[in-house]
Design an enzyme around this catalytic site. Structure first.
Site, short mmCIF file in Angstrom:
data_model
loop_
_atom_site.label_atom_id
_atom_site.label_comp_id
_atom_site.label_asym_id
_atom_site.label_seq_id
_atom_site.Cartn_x
_atom_site.Cartn_y
_atom_site.Cartn_z
N LYS A 77 0.91 -1.22 -0.05
CA LYS A 77 0.09 0.13 -0.05
C LYS A 77 0.73 1.30 0.03
O LYS A 77 2.01 1.26 0.66
CB LYS A 77 -0.95 0.19 1.22
CG LYS A 77 -1.82 1.08 1.43
CD LYS A 77 -2.80 1.02 2.39
CE LYS A 77 -3.81 2.11 2.60
NZ LYS A 77 -4.89 1.73 3.79
N SER A 152 -9.78 1.62 2.24
CA SER A 152 -8.92 2.44 1.69
C SER A 152 -7.98 1.38 0.86
O SER A 152 -7.44 2.20 -0.08
CB SER A 152 -8.01 3.28 2.53
OG SER A 152 -7.27 2.79 3.46
N SER A 176 -9.96 -1.05 6.33
CA SER A 176 -9.37 -0.57 5.18
C SER A 176 -8.87 -1.79 4.44
O SER A 176 -8.30 -1.87 3.22
CB SER A 176 -8.33 0.42 5.29
OG SER A 176 -8.89 1.47 5.45
#
Lengths: 470, 447
Positions: A77, A152, A176
């Site tokens: 990420k 996310s 997330s």
């Protein structure tokens, strides 16, 4: 496709020279070239020659006792700092930011010999449940590219589902990792707070942030967690609790008590999702596990509490982005960023802090007690990940409240600190993936892996691929 | 004088930079004053880079507890760090890691000759970077030096127990002495490793009886010497009393001390309370101490100046005033202890030796190595001239008297010059002697 294989099969194949790390890396870049333009999963792609050079080196240096991740391609990420590699947190504030040091999770994966091939797109600073709130454009769902990937950590889930990598590292503050795993049909683990070092993870809400593995199946997540878990002298909140040998635990077939809180299957939850949970329940029952029905009324307040504490902490964590020493100015924050900064600033202000921030912290203690009570009756909880299927692009970003409600079942674990594993458990009539999650007490990752592994031995949801991934 | 109608109400905040080897929350070298260049002792943590996390310095925590013990505080067995938010270019994270409602130490007491001063709290925090305003290529710019960023900083806060400028000075000196004795900080006021702030207001004599507190508070900063504290408070007392006499309430503000102009001047208005939005720092787990651990830190405390002064008086007969002056600088304490013992062994009068050191201002005027030398020389001089015990001297004088009856007659006939003869004769018998001592003894005996 080689990347359809599990991590242990990939590791075995490399050792038996049935294929090479170079083959795997090539397959990733083929997928990236084919799909990243549409799906927008990766913000930064490591130059192919560099990744191939690493793969060639790995092929030469592979030894039988190397880490199972040796020579396997992965993505991070874009909230993890990587020395010399652009790290943006998907925000224009850090559009050209090159970090000076490595996140601990990155260091550990480099040491295991895994090969970084990209940095994944996300909601800027982790603010969102759809991965649309990115200054680098929205991440699209590979099962239906008119829909969102979830967030996310959307980019990571998409990269796994489309075989752009063998596994990924996400970050979960209130769902997330789990939310995009559910909407993209992949498996992802929100670890116990403190299980994996947060050092080098660009903070969203520090007391909720967790660093966790994402992959095709639970067994893969176990292998990755083994490589990244453990205490870190650079993270005072990392736990000295010894790390389990997850692989040994995977084989255990201990009969467990699985709790289902009736509140998680009531109004506001899509009927197909309720059905998926019911089906999963039956599957677990058929394996000899006991199902315990219980009530956890406090869980309904998860979103309310989350949206006091997380914005409070983010208003503090983002204060350093003033553009004085690095990065761009504050004008570059998105509306959603500004919304959370302002809510948090308000919640912490004199005269309001008692009503908002401090009350939310008290509620947090109530959540801890609520879960303790539940875990006195059962070993693990089974519940949906999201109340609805992946929405169409634009739906959530235009409706901040619906965006918040997407986190309904994923926001209570973070304030408590407990681990939760999201895994594929069905498909909607429109062919969209449905996820369920298994939540356990602190440091019960090994139990979650055990159950999920059994489930994935019996089901094939995790093996299905979006159209066009051949 | 206007001030006669008012009582001073004053509390003092003292900041002390600890001299731990590394900074408060990272491994960087803690030596902002010794740094050869700006920004050399920095890392992602003290620069507030994305993803960096603080880890607390255990030694700094222990040293703060030591200070707490030395100032008679209760040590909280549960304590935590909080974030204090404000924006300033020298504060890289946009917040300072400090302690809000659960500081390490509370409720202490410091005695001064002008009255007791209660300590409200002692907490541990990180220092900020430093702004440097200068001209670069003809352009006026502000530069930031982060060498000081995240240096451990202890804040000692008193109750408003200070009722005179002299007491403020005495209190500050005492804290300085204790901090130096604990070896936890250079406490150098000029460099800024010890910084003073005074919160000053004036209460009408009548108000005091009715328990009415002043409705304002003036904070004076940048007081980088004990003298400035005293003078700034004197100045403020007068300034505020004059305003109050005119029925004006002094403005709630922060002022600075201008030494050249000998006055305080306004720096920034504090009429609206700042909102620091404190909350517990989630990156730093709260601290829990056992009673045993805290007690052990107390046992390990070095001797504090008060105890040293008392011991020197008792063991070596040093005069209280001399002891106070000599114990002021702890760097000299060990040396002096050796000196007293050696002197005592050689039958040197330690009280006189101490007075001599004080009078010659050896401590003030010389560095430590010359100091030892000077002290030893002083001791040599003393041992050659003053070691004669009275009984030995009297015996010698008696012998001289017996052998020289004429000299006694001459002396009694007020031929006082004959005293020189006695001194010479005693010297012949005893070696080098202090002529004053002999003169006094002869005068006494022949009176």
């Amino acid at each position: 496709m080689l990347l359809d294989l599990s991590l242990s099969e990939l590791a075995k194949g490399l050792r038996e020279h049935r294929f090479s790390s170079v083959d795997l890396v090539n397959e990733c870049y083929d997928q990236i070239e084919k799909l990243n333009g549409t799906l927008n999963a990766l913000i930064t792609i490591i130059p192919k020659e560099e990744a191939l050079a690493s793969a060639q080196k790995a092929d030469k240096e592979l030894t039988p006792d190397a880490s199972p991740l040796f020579g396997l391609p992965y993505v991070l990420k874009d909230s993890y700092v990587t020395k010399g590699i652009k790290t943006t947190a998907a925000s224009n504030v850090l559009k050209d930011f090159i970090p000076q040091f490595d996140a601990t999770v990155y260091t550990k994966l480099q040491q295991s010999g895994a090969i970084l091939i990209g940095k994944a797109n996300m909601d800027a600073w982790g603010h969102g449940a759809s991965a649309e709130n990115s200054d680098f454009g929205p991440v699209k769902n590979p099962w239906d590219d008119t829909r969102v990937s979830g967030g996310s950590t959307g980019g990571c889930a998409v990269a796994i589902a489309t075989r752009m990598c063998a596994f990924a590292i996400g970050e979960d503050t209130g769902g997330s990792i789990r939310n995009p795993s559910a909407w993209c049909g992949t498996t992802g683990l929100k670890v116990t707070y403190g299980r994996v070092s947060r050092f080098g993870c660009i903070a969203y809400a520090s007391s909720f942030d967790t660093v966790g593995p994402m992959a095709k199946l639970a067994e893969d997540c176990a292998i990755v967690l083994q490589a990244i878990a453990g205490v870190d002298p650079f993270d005072a909140s990392s736990s000295p609790q010894p790390v389990e040998i997850y692989n040994d635990q995977l084989k255990s077939r201990k009969k467990l008590r699985i709790g289902i809180a009736k509140e998680t299957l009531q109004e506001g939850v899509d009927t197909e999702i309720v059905t998926a949970v019911e089906l999963a329940k039956e599957t677990f029952k058929s394996m000899g596990h006991e199902i315990i029905e219980l009530s956890m009324p406090l869980l309904d307040f998860g979103v309310a509490v989350y949206y006091q504490i997380a914005p409070s902490e983010t208003s503090s964590n983002l204060a350093r982005y003033d553009g004085v020493r690095f990065g761009g100015g504050r004008d570059l924050f998105t509306d959603e960023n500004k919304r959370r900064i302002m809510i948090g600033t308000y919640a912490l202000s004199t005269g309001y802090a008692d009503k908002f921030y401090h009350n939310a912290q008290k509620a947090r203690t109530l959540f801890i007690k609520e879960y303790e009570k539940a875990f006195s009756k059962c070993d693990v909880l089974l519940l949906p990940v999201t109340p609805f299927h992946a929405p169409r692009l634009g739906e959530l970003i235009n409706e901040p409240l619906k965006n918040a409600l997407a986190d309904r079942f994923t926001t209570t674990q973070n304030p408590v600190g407990i681990p939760s594993l999201a895994l594929p458990a069905g498909f909607s009539s429109e062919g969209l993936p449905i996820g369920v999650q298994l939540t356990g007490p602190m440091f019960s990752e090994h139990i979650l892996f055990q159950l999920a592994q059994q489930f994935q031995e019996k089901t094939d949801y995790h093996q299905r691929k979006p159209k066009g991934i051949e | 004088m206007e001030t006669q109608n008012y009582n001073l109400i004053c509390g003092i905040e003292i900041h002390v930079e600890l001299r731990t080897a590394s900074k408060m929350f990272c491994g960087c070298v803690n030596d902002p004053f010794g740094a050869q260049k700006p920004n050399i002792y920095t890392c992602p943590v003290c620069l507030g880079m994305p993803g960096a996390l603080p880890v607390a310095n255990k030694k700094a925590i222990e040293w703060t507890i030591r200070i707490g013990h030395a100032l008679g505080c209760e040590i909280n067995l549960f304590s935590k760090f909080d974030r204090k938010h404000y924006f300033y270019p020298d504060l890289p994270k946009g917040y300072q890691i400090s302690q809000y409602d659960q500081p390490l130490c509370v409720n202490g007491l410091v005695k001064t000759e002008f009255g007791d001063v209660r300590i409200t709290r002692i907490h541990l925090e990180e220092d900020t970077g430093k702004l440097v305003h200068q001209e670069v290529n003809g352009e006026k710019v502000s530069l930031v030096d982060f060498n000081r960023s995240s240096v451990p900083l202890v804040e000692i806060v008193t109750e408003p127990d200070i009722h005179s400028p002299q007491q403020a000075k005495a209190y500050a000196k005492k804290i300085h002495q204790i901090i130096r004795a604990l070896h936890v900080s250079d406490a150098d006021m000029e460099k800024g490793s010890m910084r003073l702030e005074a919160n000053i207001s004036m209460q009408g004599i009548g108000d005091r009886e009715q328990g009415i507190l002043p409705q304002y508070k003036v904070e004076v900063k940048n007081l980088n010497s004990f003298r400035f504290v005293e003078k700034a408070i004197q100045y403020e007392m007068k300034r505020q009393a004059e305003l109050l006499e005119k029925n004006e309430t002094p403005k709630q503000e922060t002022r600075g001390w201008n030494e050249a102009k000998q006055h305080t001047f306004p720096q920034r208005s504090k009429e609206s309370a700042e909102d620091y939005r404190y909350f517990p720092d989630p990156d730093l787990p709260p601290m829990r101490f056992t009673r045993e651990y805290v007690e052990q830190l107390k046992k390990d405390l070095p001797e504090l100046p008060e105890a040293t002064i008392e011991r020197w008086q008792k063991e070596f007969g040093i005069k209280e005033n001399d002891a106070k002056i000599l114990a002021d600088d702890i760097e000299h304490k060990t040396v002096l202890d050796v000196l007293w013992s050696t002197a005592k062994d050689r039958h040197v009068d330690t009280a006189k030796l101490a007075s001599l050191l004080v009078n010659k201002k050896i401590i003030v005027d010389f560095g430590i190595s010359t100091y030892i030398e000077e002290a030893l020389t002083a001791m040599e001089v003393l041992s050659s001239t003053m070691t004669i015990a009275n009984d030995v001297l009297i015996a010698a004088i008696n012998e001289v008297i017996a052998a020289n009856p004429k000299a006694v007659v001459d002396y009694k006939a007020r031929k006082t010059a004959v005293i020189g003869f006695f001194i010479g004769a005693v010297s012949k018998k005893l070696g080098k002697v202090d002529s004053n001592q002999v003169r006094n003894a002869v005068q006494e005996m022949l009176r």
